[in-house]
Design a protein around this motif. Sequence first.
Motif, PDB file in Angstrom:
ATOM      1  N   ILE A  80       0.880  -1.179   0.000  1.00  0.00           N
ATOM      2  CA  ILE A  80       0.000   0.000   0.000  1.00  0.00           C
ATOM      3  C   ILE A  80       0.915   1.226   0.000  1.00  0.00           C
ATOM      4  CG2 ILE A  80      -1.878   1.213   1.149  1.00  0.00           C
ATOM      5  CD1 ILE A  80      -2.573  -1.389   2.581  1.00  0.00           C
ATOM      6  N   SER A  81       1.074   1.833  -1.143  1.00  0.00           N
ATOM      7  CA  SER A  81       2.074   2.897  -1.276  1.00  0.00           C
ATOM      8  C   SER A  81       1.796   4.074  -0.349  1.00  0.00           C
ATOM      9  CB  SER A  81       2.166   3.364  -2.732  1.00  0.00           C
ATOM     10  OG  SER A  81       0.925   3.868  -3.171  1.00  0.00           O
ATOM     11  N   ASP A  82       0.515   4.405  -0.157  1.00  0.00           N
ATOM     12  CA  ASP A  82       0.184   5.527   0.720  1.00  0.00           C
ATOM     13  C   ASP A  82       0.586   5.218   2.165  1.00  0.00           C
ATOM     14  OD1 ASP A  82      -1.263   8.114   1.315  1.00  0.00           O
ATOM     15  OD2 ASP A  82      -2.443   6.734   2.544  1.00  0.00           O
ATOM     16  N   MET A  83       0.343   3.975   2.609  1.00  0.00           N
ATOM     17  CA  MET A  83       0.728   3.586   3.966  1.00  0.00           C
ATOM     18  C   MET A  83       2.249   3.638   4.117  1.00  0.00           C
ATOM     19  SD  MET A  83      -1.701   2.939   6.103  1.00  0.00           S
ATOM     20  CE  MET A  83      -0.729   2.089   7.305  1.00  0.00           C
ATOM     21  N   ARG A  84       2.941   3.112   3.129  1.00  0.00           N
ATOM     22  CA  ARG A  84       4.400   3.105   3.194  1.00  0.00           C
ATOM     23  C   ARG A  84       4.946   4.525   3.264  1.00  0.00           C
ATOM     24  NH1 ARG A  84       5.395   1.091  -1.481  1.00  0.00           N
ATOM     25  NH2 ARG A  84       6.120   3.011  -2.484  1.00  0.00           N
ATOM     26  N   THR A  85       4.412   5.408   2.422  1.00  0.00           N
ATOM     27  CA  THR A  85       4.883   6.798   2.402  1.00  0.00           C
ATOM     28  C   THR A  85       4.625   7.480   3.730  1.00  0.00           C
ATOM     29  OG1 THR A  85       4.498   6.944   0.019  1.00  0.00           O
ATOM     30  CG2 THR A  85       4.645   9.016   1.236  1.00  0.00           C
ATOM     31  N   ARG A  86       3.434   7.259   4.278  1.00  0.00           N
ATOM     32  CA  ARG A  86       3.108   7.875   5.572  1.00  0.00           C
ATOM     33  C   ARG A  86       3.991   7.310   6.688  1.00  0.00           C
ATOM     34  NH1 ARG A  86      -1.260  10.975   6.071  1.00  0.00           N
ATOM     35  NH2 ARG A  86      -2.632  11.186   4.259  1.00  0.00           N
ATOM     36  N   SER A  87       4.242   6.022   6.607  1.00  0.00           N
ATOM     37  CA  SER A  87       5.066   5.400   7.639  1.00  0.00           C
ATOM     38  C   SER A  87       6.510   5.885   7.562  1.00  0.00           C
ATOM     39  CB  SER A  87       5.000   3.877   7.497  1.00  0.00           C
ATOM     40  OG  SER A  87       5.665   3.251   8.554  1.00  0.00           O
ATOM     41  N   ILE A  88       7.018   6.068   6.351  1.00  0.00           N
ATOM     42  CA  ILE A  88       8.370   6.626   6.177  1.00  0.00           C
ATOM     43  C   ILE A  88       8.454   8.000   6.839  1.00  0.00           C
ATOM     44  CG2 ILE A  88       9.977   7.582   4.467  1.00  0.00           C
ATOM     45  CD1 ILE A  88       9.095   5.311   2.579  1.00  0.00           C
ATOM     46  N   ARG A  89       7.467   8.831   6.543  1.00  0.00           N
ATOM     47  CA  ARG A  89       7.453  10.182   7.126  1.00  0.00           C
ATOM     48  C   ARG A  89       7.327  10.124   8.650  1.00  0.00           C
ATOM     49  NH1 ARG A  89       3.041  12.582   2.861  1.00  0.00           N
ATOM     50  NH2 ARG A  89       4.422  12.799   1.046  1.00  0.00           N
ATOM     51  N   GLN A  90       6.507   9.181   9.127  1.00  0.00           N
ATOM     52  CA  GLN A  90       6.274   9.111  10.565  1.00  0.00           C
ATOM     53  C   GLN A  90       7.517   8.639  11.314  1.00  0.00           C
ATOM     54  OE1 GLN A  90       3.669  10.472  11.685  1.00  0.00           O
ATOM     55  NE2 GLN A  90       4.099  10.099  13.852  1.00  0.00           N
ATOM     56  N   LEU A  91       8.263   7.702  10.727  1.00  0.00           N
ATOM     57  CA  LEU A  91       9.521   7.286  11.346  1.00  0.00           C
ATOM     58  C   LEU A  91      10.482   8.464  11.428  1.00  0.00           C
ATOM     59  CD1 LEU A  91      11.554   5.275  12.459  1.00  0.00           C
ATOM     60  CD2 LEU A  91      12.043   4.538  10.117  1.00  0.00           C
ATOM     61  N   GLN A  92      10.543   9.248  10.365  1.00  0.00           N
ATOM     62  CA  GLN A  92      11.398  10.425  10.383  1.00  0.00           C
ATOM     63  C   GLN A  92      10.925  11.423  11.434  1.00  0.00           C
ATOM     64  OE1 GLN A  92      14.287  10.920   8.959  1.00  0.00           O
ATOM     65  NE2 GLN A  92      14.445  12.942   9.901  1.00  0.00           N
ATOM     66  N   ARG A  93       9.612  11.547  11.570  1.00  0.00           N
ATOM     67  CA  ARG A  93       9.061  12.473  12.557  1.00  0.00           C
ATOM     68  C   ARG A  93       9.400  12.016  13.980  1.00  0.00           C
ATOM     69  NH1 ARG A  93       8.902  16.746  14.787  1.00  0.00           N
ATOM     70  NH2 ARG A  93       7.220  17.111  16.267  1.00  0.00           N
ATOM     71  N   VAL A  94       9.315  10.718  14.233  1.00  0.00           N
ATOM     72  CA  VAL A  94       9.677  10.195  15.556  1.00  0.00           C
ATOM     73  C   VAL A  94      11.136  10.530  15.872  1.00  0.00           C
ATOM     74  CG1 VAL A  94      10.073   8.070  16.872  1.00  0.00           C
ATOM     75  CG2 VAL A  94       7.937   8.369  15.609  1.00  0.00           C
ATOM     76  N   ARG A  95      12.000  10.363  14.886  1.00  0.00           N
ATOM     77  CA  ARG A  95      13.414  10.686  15.107  1.00  0.00           C
ATOM     78  C   ARG A  95      13.607  12.184  15.338  1.00  0.00           C
ATOM     79  NH1 ARG A  95      17.208   7.718  10.790  1.00  0.00           N
ATOM     80  NH2 ARG A  95      18.698   8.887  12.047  1.00  0.00           N
ATOM     81  N   GLU A  96      12.842  12.994  14.635  1.00  0.00           N
ATOM     82  CA  GLU A  96      12.937  14.448  14.823  1.00  0.00           C
ATOM     83  C   GLU A  96      12.545  14.850  16.243  1.00  0.00           C
ATOM     84  OE1 GLU A  96      10.408  15.985  11.819  1.00  0.00           O
ATOM     85  OE2 GLU A  96      11.872  15.767  10.189  1.00  0.00           O
ATOM     86  N   THR A  97      11.549  14.166  16.821  1.00  0.00           N
ATOM     87  CA  THR A  97      11.119  14.520  18.180  1.00  0.00           C
ATOM     88  C   THR A  97      12.231  14.269  19.195  1.00  0.00           C
ATOM     89  OG1 THR A  97      10.136  12.341  18.667  1.00  0.00           O
ATOM     90  CG2 THR A  97       8.711  13.999  17.635  1.00  0.00           C
ATOM     91  N   ILE A  98      13.083  13.271  18.925  1.00  0.00           N
ATOM     92  CA  ILE A  98      14.227  13.021  19.810  1.00  0.00           C
ATOM     93  C   ILE A  98      15.166  14.220  19.765  1.00  0.00           C
ATOM     94  CG2 ILE A  98      16.167  11.507  20.311  1.00  0.00           C
ATOM     95  CD1 ILE A  98      13.463  10.122  20.658  1.00  0.00           C
ATOM     96  N   ASP A  99      15.494  14.669  18.567  1.00  0.00           N
ATOM     97  CA  ASP A  99      16.390  15.825  18.422  1.00  0.00           C
ATOM     98  C   ASP A  99      15.778  17.080  19.041  1.00  0.00           C
ATOM     99  OD1 ASP A  99      18.214  14.244  17.088  1.00  0.00           O
ATOM    100  OD2 ASP A  99      17.541  14.835  15.091  1.00  0.00           O
ATOM    101  N   GLU A 100      14.477  17.252  18.856  1.00  0.00           N
ATOM    102  CA  GLU A 100      13.799  18.425  19.428  1.00  0.00           C
ATOM    103  C   GLU A 100      13.851  18.382  20.955  1.00  0.00           C
ATOM    104  OE1 GLU A 100       9.937  18.168  17.726  1.00  0.00           O
ATOM    105  OE2 GLU A 100      10.607  18.744  15.713  1.00  0.00           O
TER     106      GLU A 100
END
Length: 530
Positions: free
Chosen positions: A323-343
Amino acid sequence: MSVIVPNHFASLPAKDRPDMWVQEAIFGHRFIEEQKPFMLVLEVLSVCSAVLRNGEIFDHGPVDENRGELITASVAKRGPIRYLLFEDTALDRIKKLPNCSDDERLLLLVEELNSGYKNRTKLDGQFNYLKDRFKGKFSAFAQAVEILRSMEIDALAKRRWSSRFMAPRGPHLLFSDIDTKFSSDRRFFGRGGEVAYLMLSRSNLSGRVAELVKAEFFTKNDPMDKLLALLEPDNDERTGDVPMGYLPLAHHQAYDRLAYDWISVLGLSGLPSSQKFEPLFRLSALNLVRYFMDRAAEVGGLTDSNRKIEPEPIILDVSGGAISDMRTRSIRQLQRVRETIDEAVEAFIQYILEAHPKWLNAKSHHDASIRFSLAVEAIEEAFLTSVLTKDKLSTCTPDACLSAFLKKATSRSRNNISTLIEPLGKNSGFISAKRGLGTWFDATDEFLEALVMANVDSEAITIDVFLALIFEKYRIVIGLNEATKAFSRRSFDPSSFEENAKILERRLTGLGYVKRLSDDCAFVSNPYAV
């Protein structure tokens, strides 16, 4: 929240001290990428083994901001048995020698073992005990070694012979990480398991965890454990006691979540003991990631519309990327989780400095060189570091000093939680990386099985209840209902999450965990909870 002062920092060996005390203060000391999830659980058990020599596991009295657990732990060196199982090549060669009796083969083997071990350790005669113990029994001895070698975990990994591990089916099968000089250098056991031990110890369920851990890992009933005991010399030489890792908060809901999952898996009476280790390490890694997400939200100030602390969700694509939409959203969400650590790291640094007298003086002083000196001193005193001095930073404004330090703190190669999440997830089955597609939250069959084992008891539950439960507990989003809750302030395609939930049902059905009783009702059951 009550934060425990890290008084043990000064007692750490220089090689074990971090180059700054920032992420350690938020998440704990310490986590390293080289420590795979199975090693985290093995390190917990290693601590248990040391503590059980003189006391009770997960029972170290109350903790508060002035007192952490007073725990030191030593490591059993176990050099000869490690060498025999993981390094020796003579046994296979001697087995093939023609026209030799068992006694002759045994004497040749002991000579070869002594020679090879001495070349590596300078210790002589370490295998002479085999002459009496296995006289006339070389064939049985060789077969025993072959069986035990087949129990190695991650056998294809290229690690030194002193950092190889067995399936933990009894106390003799528990090997700690150690260097070839038999000192604890933290190469693979980086203290992440010590932090997990402290989490379990501080949970409200520590007593029950202790009962189950002792029953599953420290009884001597397993045939493989008895077999290894027969091969090992009567020697309990250990490293010196060293202080434990550091866990900043005295109490946190993440500790109870981790303990609950350990109790759920270890308490499955229908699951053989030998099969409990794998779901345990997968769930331990997931719980650590959820803990990191919680702490990032708390320190970084992530809240919902009601100003309640709200960690980022995990969009778990169970379609394998189909499901390309799920994969794309999940990619972004993993990046967002990592960003919250840096923040969170940046927010923590700024918060601490705002109360530091030298930093306040640096911000207001009229002399540029004094401003610079005060700013560097404030940063290095507050975070137990000397990185700015070592880098010979040129005279600049306090804000420029802060920017340089923030960059250092968020791009570390050790104990950097932002970069740790990916290997933790990959090695536990909830993150995938595929060339040309990216890296995202995905789920292997083994990970899905672990979720069922930990969250479904003897009473079956509907798949909707299961999805709601793992969202509430781990912030995992699979279906539409949970996506609606998690992304109430964001737009998304509902059909992707609906299809994702259908795929989950099909996968769990194939694995034997779901039965559909009607068109509207599918139930998740745990066959091991009897």
